[in-house]
Design an enzyme around this catalytic site. Structure first.
Site, PDB file in Angstrom:
ATOM      1  N   HIS A   1       3.189   4.656 -11.092  1.00 45.73           N
ATOM      2  CA  HIS A   1       3.786   5.926 -10.705  1.00 45.73           C
ATOM      3  C   HIS A   1       3.493   7.041 -11.713  1.00 45.73           C
ATOM      4  O   HIS A   1       3.772   8.218 -11.434  1.00 45.73           O
ATOM      5  CB  HIS A   1       5.302   5.758 -10.547  1.00 45.73           C
ATOM      6  CG  HIS A   1       5.884   6.632  -9.475  1.00 45.73           C
ATOM      7  ND1 HIS A   1       5.127   7.489  -8.711  1.00 45.73           N
ATOM      8  CD2 HIS A   1       7.159   6.785  -9.034  1.00 45.73           C
ATOM      9  CE1 HIS A   1       5.898   8.131  -7.852  1.00 45.73           C
ATOM     10  NE2 HIS A   1       7.150   7.730  -8.025  1.00 45.73           N
ATOM     11  N   ARG A   2       2.943   6.715 -12.865  1.00 45.77           N
ATOM     12  CA  ARG A   2       2.511   7.757 -13.795  1.00 45.77           C
ATOM     13  C   ARG A   2       1.301   8.504 -13.257  1.00 45.77           C
ATOM     14  O   ARG A   2       1.085   9.678 -13.569  1.00 45.77           O
ATOM     15  CB  ARG A   2       2.172   7.149 -15.164  1.00 45.77           C
ATOM     16  CG  ARG A   2       3.326   6.486 -15.874  1.00 45.77           C
ATOM     17  CD  ARG A   2       2.864   5.778 -17.135  1.00 45.77           C
ATOM     18  NE  ARG A   2       1.881   4.735 -16.858  1.00 45.77           N
ATOM     19  CZ  ARG A   2       1.334   3.958 -17.789  1.00 45.77           C
ATOM     20  NH1 ARG A   2       1.665   4.115 -19.072  1.00 45.77           N
ATOM     21  NH2 ARG A   2       0.457   3.028 -17.466  1.00 45.77           N
TER      22      ARG A   2
END
Length: 485
Positions: A455-456
């Site tokens: 999700h980064r």
């Protein structure tokens, strides 16, 4: 040529992976064998794969220093080779002991033996060598081997043997007291009776403590209570005092199996733990009607040029992933701390279960392959993995991975990202299920996809669009090809 200069000791190399140790699986030669240059002499399992190591010199095997099953550090001699066996026998001190009894060479003997520079020295800047700033160059996921710190003995230190206390005779084991017998002839202690029996005794006004049970382990039965209530004496039986059983079943080490964590399993555990607690994982799911895709595969198998090719649903999933990456390149990237590295090539990993554990070999630059070339590459990759011959190079540099959990009858999963990758797709089992098709409920072939992503790098919108495109291709591959290519 002198005897010592003829004998060359071959050190365990690091195989270019920056590893620190390997396990000797099998020796392919024995003492006395004549070997040729580059002939495979030993099979070693590293943290990634089983690798056959070739001989650096031709000659005769003089000694083997480590047996099969032993774990050896990189740089330690594993075999001695006489490079000039035709010059006559060497000194007895070199060859007198059998291979199984030969000790690890001493520092003095190592200093007198010619060692190949390739195993003994690493150029600055290469893996294992010195890097700028005094650091050690290592691969991502590996580190230099740490050893416990040692110091020289100080003047006031007491030797371990002198400091050890004098042995003390063990105390005698306590003797369990014999069970006490009350005046009624029964063993004193808790009354053994089931709840219904206790209720019956309470209703009839019978004191259970005054009864001698006739049931198992001296327990009191309904008949014992009814006889006591009616005044009928129980049949006289010889009193047998039985000590209570100490244990019914064993739950110790004799019923446990301990499996050493090493090799592929150890590396997988380290990678999964590091990935799970480093990259913030998000997993999305999509259920897809793949009936048209399965029919397309059947038509493909019927074509003459494809009859000798292994065609599986995983092939279409791989093609769908490669096409979706072209539409969403950010998915094929790596988090590098202060920057994101987007890769224009796709090294497609295919997770494979082997006897030594889970490995993820990858197909290099898979996006450039035709469907036929992709099928051949996947077939060769899986066969090599199952035979245990996957090379370390084939398991390095992956950028995106597919795990086919459907072969185990599983619908889908929440896979963990391989280190350095930003997405992994789980492909579930294809099942016939009721599905609304053209306004009617019909039996259709359905599968569920599970996409885990970092999700980064990948936000919800990008991950959803990428997964949707894969699903659209599998729902109607022919239409997707026409629309996207």
């Amino acid at each position: 040529m002198s005897g010592m200069s003829r004998i060359k000791e071959f050190n365990l190399p690091d195989l270019g992976e920056g590893l620190t140790e390997g396990e000797i699986l099998a020796w392919l030669v024995k003492v006395g064998d004549d070997i040729e240059l580059n002939q495979p002499i030993v099979e070693v399992e590293t943290a990634k794969a089983a690798v056959e190591i070739p001989a650096k010199w031709a000659g005769r095997v003089q000694a083997i220093f480590h047996p099969e099953g032993s774990t050896v550090e990189v740089g330690v001699p594993i075999i001695a080779i006489d490079t000039d066996p035709g010059a006559g026998p060497v000194e007895e001190s070199t060859t007198g002991a059998p291979a199984s009894a030969l000790p690890t060479p001493s520092a003095a003997s190592l200093a007198a033996v010619e060692v190949a520079p390739a195993e003994g020295m690493v150029e600055p800047g290469l893996i294992g060598g010195a890097a700028p700033g005094g650091r050690t160059a290592v691969l991502v996921g590996y580190g230099p081997r740490n050893a416990p710190a040692k110091r020289r003995a100080r003047k006031g230190d007491v030797p371990a043997q002198a400091a050890a206390p004098a042995p003390v005779a063990p105390a005698p084991a306590p003797v369990a007291p014999a069970p006490a017998v009350n005046g009624n002839g029964r063993v004193s202690g808790p009354v053994l009776a089931k709840p219904p029996v206790r209720k019956l005794a309470k209703d009839l006004g019978v004191d259970l403590a005054t009864l001698t049970g006739s049931g198992p382990l001296g327990s009191i039965t309904r008949e014992d209570v009814q006889r006591a209530a009616s005044g009928t004496p129980a049949a006289a039986e010889p009193l047998t005092v039985t000590a209570p059983a100490t244990s019914v079943a064993s739950f110790g080490a004799d019923r446990e199996q301990r499996i050493p964590v090493k090799g592929v399993r150890k590396l997988t555990a380290e990678n999964m733990a590091r990935s799970a607690f480093t990259a913030p994982h998000v997993t999305e799911f999509l259920t897809v009607d793949v009936t048209r895709a399965m029919k397309a595969l059947d038509r493909l198998r019927d074509r003459r040029e494809w009859r000798d090719v292994r065609v599986s649903p995983l092939l279409l999933v791989a093609k769908a992933v490669l096409l979706a990456v072209k539409r969403h390149p950010m998915v094929n990237s790596t988090w590098a701390g202060d920057e994101i590295v987007v890769k224009e090539y796709v090294n497609l990993g295919i997770a494979a279960a082997t006897e030594r554990g889970l490995i993820v070999p990858n197909i290099k630059d898979a996006g450039r392959l035709s469907l036929r070339e992709l099928a051949d590459a996947m077939t060769g990759l899986v066969q090599t993995a199952k035979s245990g011959k996957t090379s370390p190079a084939d398991m390095s540099g992956g950028t995106l991975t597919i795990t086919n959990v459907g072969v185990f009858g599983v619908d889908t999963g929440t896979p963990i990202l391989p280190p350095g990758e930003s997405a992994i797709l789980a492909f579930g089992a294809v099942r016939e299920q009721p599905w609304v098709h053209k306004g009617k409920v019909k039996p259709r072939l359905v599968t569920t996809l599970g996409l885990s992503f970092d999700h980064r790098i990948i936000d919800g919108e990008l991950g959803s669009k990428f997964l949707r495109d894969i699903g659209d291709f599998l729902a109607d591959p022919e239409a997707a090809l026409l629309a996207w290519t």
